[in-house]
Design an enzyme around this catalytic site. Structure first.
Site, PDB file in Angstrom:
ATOM      1  N   GLY A  73      38.991  30.476  30.343  1.00 18.02           N
ATOM      2  CA  GLY A  73      39.647  29.191  30.118  1.00 18.02           C
ATOM      3  C   GLY A  73      39.808  28.407  31.405  1.00 18.02           C
ATOM      4  O   GLY A  73      40.707  27.576  31.523  1.00 18.02           O
ATOM      5  N   HIS A 128      36.090  31.593  40.721  1.00 14.84           N
ATOM      6  CA  HIS A 128      36.103  32.946  40.155  1.00 14.84           C
ATOM      7  C   HIS A 128      36.163  33.988  41.279  1.00 14.84           C
ATOM      8  O   HIS A 128      35.800  35.149  41.071  1.00 14.84           O
ATOM      9  CB  HIS A 128      34.843  33.196  39.318  1.00 14.84           C
ATOM     10  CG  HIS A 128      34.686  32.285  38.139  1.00 14.84           C
ATOM     11  ND1 HIS A 128      35.730  31.971  37.310  1.00 14.84           N
ATOM     12  CD2 HIS A 128      33.597  31.647  37.634  1.00 14.84           C
ATOM     13  CE1 HIS A 128      35.294  31.158  36.351  1.00 14.84           C
ATOM     14  NE2 HIS A 128      34.014  30.954  36.531  1.00 14.84           N
TER      15      HIS A 128
END
Length: 313
Positions: A73, A128
């Site tokens: 998300g 990330h």
């Protein structure tokens, strides 16, 4: 781990006992296409010198990082932050999106692009990066980190569909082959446990870290908007502003009506597919679910994170 996954398995009519096909019997293969740098499997869009540069990246006091394992998300959370910073004004959000680099902080030359941005407004960056590659200043209290977590079963299915959509890795056309690879530590960006546990266990009490789950964002969208705005010390000034942010960042609005978040509309479907909780039931076999639960229970034993993760709502 809660007893929710077990209950889901018992009551899920879509799960079958079909045999696992195309499953490697000995050693499943490393995720194809990764760029392994100092032993860690990054995206191929990450350059060899990026991890070192990322650690030393200079953080401004009003910087906001949205950090998450892939398919958790990340884009949604960044749009929540961006809309809060712009107080729900669509034109300002669109302008902000157009003037900012696209993709993760670690992709390509995004470092240089972010360094060149004006200091007049906050930089909202997503990454990330694993815990040992995040800019060191973040752990010294500089900037704000919104960390998003999602249940790993839904991530696995979402990741598989994302890879399959690209149609460049034939080996992952079959779910069973991808499932085996997803369990490995050399999966792209590592496996879910190795990524999330160090962040949560070691930094959940830090004042400049806010931990949210995808599932609570689905359950209480408005409440999470308020939580994020308070965390960023950017309170929305009226109920109308709160409602605008919520409306701008609904799944359906982001995917179909207002492609504010993406340069090309055709890319929306690839990044935003269903946006539901519990989609893992459409792909996991009963045997795979039992196997995953065993690994999950072992890795999460004694962890406070186990209480935050839910597999269905």
């Amino acid at each position: 781990m809660t007893d929710q996954p077990k209950t889901d398995q018992q009551t899920n009519p879509k799960q079958t006992n079909r045999p696992t096909q195309n499953r490697p019997t000995d050693q499943p293969k490393t995720f194809l296409g990764v760029n392994v740098i100092n032993g860690f499997p990054w995206s191929p869009q990450v350059h060899d010198d990026t991890p070192k540069r990322l650690q030393s990246f200079e953080i401004r006091k009003d910087d906001v990082f949205v950090v998450a394992y892939p398919k958790s998300g990340t884009n949604w959370a960044r749009e929540l932050v961006r809309n809060i910073v712009c107080q729900g004004n669509k034109e300002n959000v669109k302008e902000d999106y157009g003037s900012n680099p696209h993709g993760q902080l670690e992709f390509g030359d995004n470092f240089k692009k972010y360094d060149s941005l004006s200091t007049e407004k906050p930089r909202v960056m997503m990454t990330h990066a694993p815990v040992d590659a995040l800019p060191k200043q973040a752990f010294e209290g500089k900037g704000k980190i919104v960390f998003v977590m999602r249940n790993p079963k839904d991530i696995a299915v979402s990741f598989w569909n994302f890879v399959k959509e690209k149609r460049v890795i034939e080996e992952y056309e079959e779910w069973d082959a991808f499932f085996e690879t997803f369990l490995r530590s050399d999966m792209m960006y590592g496996n879910w446990f190795d990524f999330n546990l160090p962040y949560y266990e070691n930094h959940r009490d830090k004042k400049n870290f806010l931990f949210l789950t995808y599932e609570e964002m689905k359950l209480d969208h408005k409440g999470c908007v308020i939580r994020i705005s308070d965390f960023l010390s950017r309170p929305l000034l009226s109920e109308e502003q709160v409602d605008k942010v919520v409306e701008n960042t609904t799944f359906s609005n982001m995917k179909a009506k207002n492609p504010i978040s993406f340069q090309r509309k055709e890319e929306i479907g690839k990044r935003m597919r269903k946006g539901v909780v519990g989609d893992w039931k459409t792909s996991f076999t009963v045997a795979q679910n039992e196997r995953f639960d065993a690994i999950y229970n072992q890795r999460m034993e004694g962890s406070a994170l186990a209480k935050q993760i839910i597999f269905g709502i």
